[in-house]
Design an enzyme around this catalytic site. Structure first.
Site, PDB file in Angstrom:
ATOM      1  N   LYS A 105      -8.396  41.816  12.082  1.00 19.82           N
ATOM      2  CA  LYS A 105      -8.267  40.267  12.218  1.00 19.82           C
ATOM      3  C   LYS A 105      -6.919  39.842  12.019  1.00 19.82           C
ATOM      4  O   LYS A 105      -6.125  40.594  11.187  1.00 19.82           O
ATOM      5  CB  LYS A 105      -9.287  39.441  11.228  1.00 19.82           C
ATOM      6  N   TYR A 218     -18.658  21.930  15.914  1.00 21.27           N
ATOM      7  CA  TYR A 218     -18.958  21.795  17.295  1.00 21.27           C
ATOM      8  C   TYR A 218     -17.472  22.121  18.203  1.00 21.27           C
ATOM      9  O   TYR A 218     -17.154  21.632  18.911  1.00 21.27           O
ATOM     10  CB  TYR A 218     -19.268  20.213  17.408  1.00 21.27           C
ATOM     11  N   GLY A 219     -17.317  23.305  17.754  1.00 23.97           N
ATOM     12  CA  GLY A 219     -16.145  23.904  18.523  1.00 23.97           C
ATOM     13  C   GLY A 219     -16.785  24.721  19.604  1.00 23.97           C
ATOM     14  O   GLY A 219     -17.676  24.466  20.072  1.00 23.97           O
TER      15      GLY A 219
HETATM   16  N1  GLU Z   1     -13.126  36.311  17.094  1.00 21.56           N
HETATM   17  C1  GLU Z   1     -14.544  36.701  17.751  1.00 21.56           C
HETATM   18  C2  GLU Z   1     -15.205  37.281  16.512  1.00 21.56           C
HETATM   19  O1  GLU Z   1     -15.158  37.090  15.165  1.00 21.56           O
HETATM   20  C3  GLU Z   1     -14.334  37.742  18.680  1.00 21.56           C
HETATM   21  C4  GLU Z   1     -13.395  38.979  18.443  1.00 21.56           C
HETATM   22  C5  GLU Z   1     -12.997  39.790  19.813  1.00 21.56           C
HETATM   23  O2  GLU Z   1     -13.470  39.129  20.748  1.00 21.56           O
HETATM   24  O3  GLU Z   1     -12.288  40.739  19.565  1.00 21.56           O
HETATM   25  O4  GLU Z   1     -15.993  38.083  16.720  1.00 21.56           O
END
Ligand code: GLU
Length: 415
Positions: A105, A218-219
């Protein structure tokens, strides 16, 4: 909102899972320790001519099962511990869906609502320049997350390609379609969640065409979830909110009107002919399905006793604390845990990676079918595990995911 450190929550969840699976201390230590972390300072020239320095992070939690994967958040409250927690959840998410990937992340402490498009572009490019050696199509592939968009991914991919000296479309997913994005990625997180809601409703005998739904946040995820619940099931969206407040109406609201209202006025709370409701009260409505689709730690031991929904479908990451989990389980509320419910995003991101590697693209119908198959299989494997071990759905999801990660670590000789 109560302050809970999300990485403490992750450690607590790992301990619980370790008890159920009888994991040894070396395995537990490995699961609790992100493998690599990068913290960067990003100088960005603002429109007023002055330079502002932003803090950025990228955490690769575990790559035992493959290339690490996970979004980048632009958020004023970002901390290294939030990013660590979210990276760990990505490890479980990819393992639970049986994708050949690990978890990562990223985040930047900033308030995109107060930044111009030019400032956002310069920040996005500065982030990529700083993390360039750390990421890559065969190493770590970021994606959109809270307050980052396909446009942000496009700038980031462009910056990466310029530095690499060749087009490198596969380094980011969630890109716009003309730049190697995948059909079906825009609504993938919500759509994946909707498939799990459909399965849960079948199991619980809830007729979704008569169901009432409340959406908190509401994103991208919240809007598409409301829209798909109404379009695919004919369910009634009786309440919705965003960071400025919310509205409710027993007759149900039109998700498109709410979306248009948010774009025009900045918030769904300005929607006409609806009653006002706070972000906290929306969670306690007597609805069939509650969809937390905003941020972490909104359902805690304080409000969990008052939650009345039959299904809590966690499209957000980490909306429920471990204490609240236990309360909801005792109350017989069916929780579809975050890293199952919102795994549709990374699943279609994985399809995007495959398509980028192959330079061959599937159509949207094929993506939806593959997504449905993956989500439905994962939901039922979690449900069966929860029944078999007599544990709640989150613990069951942990058991399934952690088993796979530990097996990979063992085979590689790490533990
Ligand atoms: N941000 C999204 C999640 O938390 C997608 C992550 C991704 O596609 O790598 O799952």
């Amino acid at each position: 909102m109560e302050h809970v450190n999300p990485f403490d929550v992750v450690k607590q969840q790992i301990d619980e899972c370790a008890r159920i699976l009888g994991l040894s201390p070396d395995v537990i230590a490995m699961l609790k320790s992100p493998m690599r972390e990068l913290q960067v300072s990003l100088p960005v020239r603002m429109d007023d001519g002055y330079t502002q320095v932003f803090q950025g992070f990228r955490v690769q939690h575990n790559d035992a099962r493959g290339i690490t994967k996970g979004g980048i958040r632009f958020h004023p409250d970002e901390t290294i511990d939030t990013v660590r927690a979210l990276a760990a959840w990505m490890t479980w998410k990819t393992a639970l869906l049986d994708l050949p990937l690990g978890g990562a992340k990223g985040g930047v402490v900033c308030n995109p609502k107060e930044m111009s498009p030019g400032e956002l572009e310069r920040l996005s490019r500065a982030y990529v320049r700083s993390v360039f050696p750390f990421i890559g199509p065969e190493k770590d592939v970021p994606a959109p997350d809270v307050y980052t968009s396909p446009q942000v991914m496009a700038w980031m991919m462009d910056e990466y390609s310029v530095i690499a000296g060749k087009p490198q479309f596969g380094v980011f997913t969630g890109k716009p379609l003309p730049l190697g994005g995948s059909p079906g990625r825009a609504d993938a997180t919500a759509r994946g969640g909707i498939y799990t809601i459909r399965e849960a409703a079948r199991v619980l005998g809830i007729d979704l065409s008569k169901a009432t739904i409340a959406v908190q946040g509401y994103g991208n995820a919240g809007f598409f979830a409301a829209r798909l619940c109404s379009e695919l099931f004919g369910a009634k969206i009786v309440a919705m909110c965003d960071s400025s407040g919310g509205v409710c109406c027993l007759a149900g609201a039109d998700p498109y009107e709410a979306h248009a209202c948010k774009i025009e006025t900045g918030s769904v709370c300005n929607l006409a002919d609806m009653e006002s409701i706070s972000n906290e009260d929306i969670l306690e409505l007597d609805v069939d399905v509650l969809i937390p689709a905003a941020v972490e730690n909104v359902i805690t031991h304080h409000n969990a006793p008052r939650i009345k929904a039959r299904i809590v479908a966690e499209l957000a990451n980490g909306p429920t604390t471990p204490e609240a989990d236990e309360i909801l389980y005792q109350k017989g509320i069916h929780v579809i845990p975050d890293f199952l419910c919102n795994a549709g995003g990374v699943t279609v991101s994985y399809f995007e990676m495959v398509q980028n590697f192959y330079l061959y693209f599937w159509d949207e119908a094929e993506i939806r079918e593959r997504l449905d198959k993956k989500m439905t299989a994962a939901y039922h494997s979690v449900l069966n595990t929860s029944r078999e071990y007599k544990i709640n759905m989150r613990q069951a999801a942990y058991v399934r995911a952690v088993e796979r990660v530990v097996e990979a670590m063992r085979l590689r000789g790490w533990v």
